[in-house]
Design a protein around this motif. Structure first.
Motif, PDB file in Angstrom:
ATOM      1  N   ASN A 103       0.673  -1.305   0.363  1.00 55.26           N
ATOM      2  CA  ASN A 103      -0.229  -0.036   0.329  1.00 55.26           C
ATOM      3  C   ASN A 103       0.860   1.256   0.394  1.00 55.26           C
ATOM      4  N   HIS A 104       1.668   1.273   0.802  1.00 53.34           N
ATOM      5  CA  HIS A 104       2.301   2.267   0.935  1.00 53.34           C
ATOM      6  C   HIS A 104       4.862   1.835   1.193  1.00 53.34           C
ATOM      7  N   ILE A 105       5.564   2.633   1.581  1.00 52.32           N
ATOM      8  CA  ILE A 105       6.602   3.343   2.398  1.00 52.32           C
ATOM      9  C   ILE A 105       5.862   4.150   2.721  1.00 52.32           C
ATOM     10  N   VAL A 148       4.424   6.832  -1.409  1.00 55.24           N
ATOM     11  CA  VAL A 148       5.091   7.091  -0.771  1.00 55.24           C
ATOM     12  C   VAL A 148       5.051   7.874   1.071  1.00 55.24           C
ATOM     13  N   GLU A 149       4.195   7.327   1.939  1.00 54.34           N
ATOM     14  CA  GLU A 149       4.315   7.618   3.464  1.00 54.34           C
ATOM     15  C   GLU A 149       5.250   8.768   4.145  1.00 54.34           C
ATOM     16  N   LEU A 150       5.215  10.710   3.715  1.00 58.88           N
ATOM     17  CA  LEU A 150       6.135  10.778   4.957  1.00 58.88           C
ATOM     18  C   LEU A 150       5.755  10.973   6.138  1.00 58.88           C
ATOM     19  N   HIS A 198      10.492   3.661   7.534  1.00 57.64           N
ATOM     20  CA  HIS A 198      10.809   3.899   8.410  1.00 57.64           C
ATOM     21  C   HIS A 198       9.930   1.922   8.673  1.00 57.64           C
ATOM     22  N   HIS A 199       9.002   1.846   7.604  1.00 52.06           N
ATOM     23  CA  HIS A 199       8.168   0.667   7.928  1.00 52.06           C
ATOM     24  C   HIS A 199       7.438   0.637   5.771  1.00 52.06           C
ATOM     25  N   ILE A 200       7.468  -0.720   5.042  1.00 51.91           N
ATOM     26  CA  ILE A 200       6.316  -1.408   4.134  1.00 51.91           C
ATOM     27  C   ILE A 200       4.738  -1.173   4.881  1.00 51.91           C
ATOM     28  N   CYS A 201       4.147  -0.814   3.863  1.00 51.67           N
ATOM     29  CA  CYS A 201       2.871  -1.371   4.545  1.00 51.67           C
ATOM     30  C   CYS A 201       2.543  -2.224   3.432  1.00 51.67           C
ATOM     31  N   LEU A 202       1.716  -3.088   3.854  1.00 50.92           N
ATOM     32  CA  LEU A 202       0.801  -4.505   3.372  1.00 50.92           C
ATOM     33  C   LEU A 202      -0.308  -4.719   3.453  1.00 50.92           C
ATOM     34  N   VAL A 231       7.000  -4.209   9.388  1.00 51.22           N
ATOM     35  CA  VAL A 231       5.967  -4.234   8.594  1.00 51.22           C
ATOM     36  C   VAL A 231       4.938  -3.966   9.429  1.00 51.22           C
ATOM     37  N   GLU A 232       3.932  -3.154   8.693  1.00 49.40           N
ATOM     38  CA  GLU A 232       2.590  -2.530   8.653  1.00 49.40           C
ATOM     39  C   GLU A 232       1.413  -3.223   7.705  1.00 49.40           C
ATOM     40  N   LEU A 233       0.364  -3.751   8.323  1.00 44.18           N
ATOM     41  CA  LEU A 233      -0.593  -4.068   7.838  1.00 44.18           C
ATOM     42  C   LEU A 233      -1.847  -3.397   7.867  1.00 44.18           C
TER      43      LEU A 233
HETATM   44 ZN    ZN Z   1       1.981   3.699   7.126  1.00 42.35          ZN
END
Ligand code: ZN
Length: 139
Positions: free
Chosen positions: A6-8, A53-55, A77-81, A127-129
């Motif tokens: 979804n985003h990084i 990309v999420e700042l 900071h994280h990868i969002c799945l 990792v963010e879900l």
């Molecule tokens: Zn996020």
């Protein structure tokens, strides 16, 4: 089921300065900005190719983002799945031995329920879900 990235998430010291920088990089302003009280952060999304990309800028000195920047500086900071059933995915992954920072989904902003896996169980990657709440606009 995991559907896509979804985003990084990128931790930044100043959302204003970094949003300007990424707006030049993408050639467009952020599509969405928001304050997420539960995460104690201000965020800006730059959509790209069905992902974003999420700042993220901390709004509290003891927030997770503030601690991350103090320890490691600005950066990824994280990868969002994105998942379709976050509660089911949490149960599935816990059953496989993955460790969660929070295993009760919280408000991730942007109409998302979110939960974070602890980097100690995912090769150092936070990792963010996320599961879009019904009716939420997905970037
Ligand atoms: Zn996020």
């Amino acid at each position: 089921m995991i559907h896509r990235i979804n985003h990084i998430g990128v931790a930044v010291r100043s959302l204003g300065t970094s949003a300007d920088l990424f707006a030049r990089l993408f050639g467009a302003p952020p599509a969405h900005t928001e304050h997420v009280e539960e995460q104690r952060a201000d965020i800006a999304f730059f959509p790209v190719g069905g992902s974003s990309v999420e700042l993220i800028e901390s709004t509290a000195p003891d927030s997770a983002i503030a601690k991350f920047i103090a320890k490691r500086g600005e950066g990824i900071h994280h990868i969002c799945l994105e998942v379709s059933d976050i509660d089911g995915e949490i149960a599935r992954l816990k059953g496989l031995g993955f460790v969660f920072v929070n295993d009760v989904p919280g408000d991730g902003g942007h109409g998302m329920r979110v939960a974070f896996l602890h980097p100690s169980s995912t090769n150092g990657v936070l990792v963010e879900l996320c599961e879009p709440m019904s009716g939420a606009a997905v970037p």
